[in-house]
Scaffold this active site. Structure first.
Site, PDB file in Angstrom:
ATOM      1  N   ASP A   1      26.815   0.699  -5.253  1.00 31.78           N
ATOM      2  CA  ASP A   1      27.515   1.209  -6.933  1.00 31.78           C
ATOM      3  C   ASP A   1      28.095   2.694  -7.129  1.00 31.78           C
ATOM      4  OD1 ASP A   1      26.207   2.913  -9.578  1.00 31.78           O
ATOM      5  OD2 ASP A   1      25.095   4.214  -8.252  1.00 31.78           O
TER       6      ASP A   1
ATOM      7  N   HIS B   1       0.760  -1.147  -0.223  1.00 34.93           N
ATOM      8  CA  HIS B   1       0.192   0.303   0.117  1.00 34.93           C
ATOM      9  C   HIS B   1       0.854   1.097  -0.418  1.00 34.93           C
ATOM     10  CE1 HIS B   1      -2.577  -3.045   1.646  1.00 34.93           C
ATOM     11  NE2 HIS B   1      -3.708  -2.778   1.040  1.00 34.93           N
TER      12      HIS B   1
END
Length: 163
Positions: A133, A82
């Site tokens: 990264d 949700h």
């Protein structure tokens, strides 16, 4: 193994079809979740990050922001989550020379009808992926692991703390 009171997975209906759980009748309560993980790396990479010498900049600062953004975007990434009005996201990025690497803890809070475990898990993992990264140019062998819910509180199922 399930934690669902009825002994079945809550995201499947009686016919086995995936669905978003109906939280309409659940009480609005304060909810919190804490998730943790780590990223292990070579000693040289650890030194570069902990001494602030990474060419891409402040690795831990950028990873902290990425974790916050990840928590806010969880319902876009996990199909049956949700969208929630998150009231707090905090990430603790702790260098640990014994790994060597970074220990990551994400805390997410809301006042709502469903918990924020997925948001905390997404925040922690997004922060770890961002460290990877930003440092992969010097260490492609980094390892992300240990992702788990440390604490969940609020709602009908009450409090859970990892042992």
């Amino acid at each position: 193994m399930t934690d669902h009171p009825a002994g079945k997975l809550s995201h499947f209906d009686a016919e086995g079809q995936a669905h978003m759980v109906d939280v309409t009748d659940k009480a609005v309560t304060d909810r919190v979740a804490v998730a943790a993980c780590y990223i292990k790396m070579a000693q040289e990479t650890y030194d570069i990050i902990s001494e602030g010498r990474a060419k891409k900049g402040d690795v831990l600062g950028v990873a902290r922001l990425a974790g916050i953004m990840g928590a806010k975007r969880t319902s876009d990434l996990i199909p049956l989550c949700h969208p929630l009005p998150i009231t707090k996201v905090a990430l603790d990025m702790t260098p640990d020379a014994t790994l060597p690497g970074i220990r990551i803890t994400a805390t997410v809070k809301t006042t709502g009808q469903t918990g924020v475990e997925m948001e905390a898990l997404t925040a922690a993992s997004t922060a770890a992926l961002t460290v990877y990264d930003m440092a992969k140019a010097v260490d492609k062998a980094m390892e992300i692991g240990g992702l788990h819910v440390v604490l969940k509180d609020g709602g009908k199922s009450g409090r859970y703390e990892a042992s």
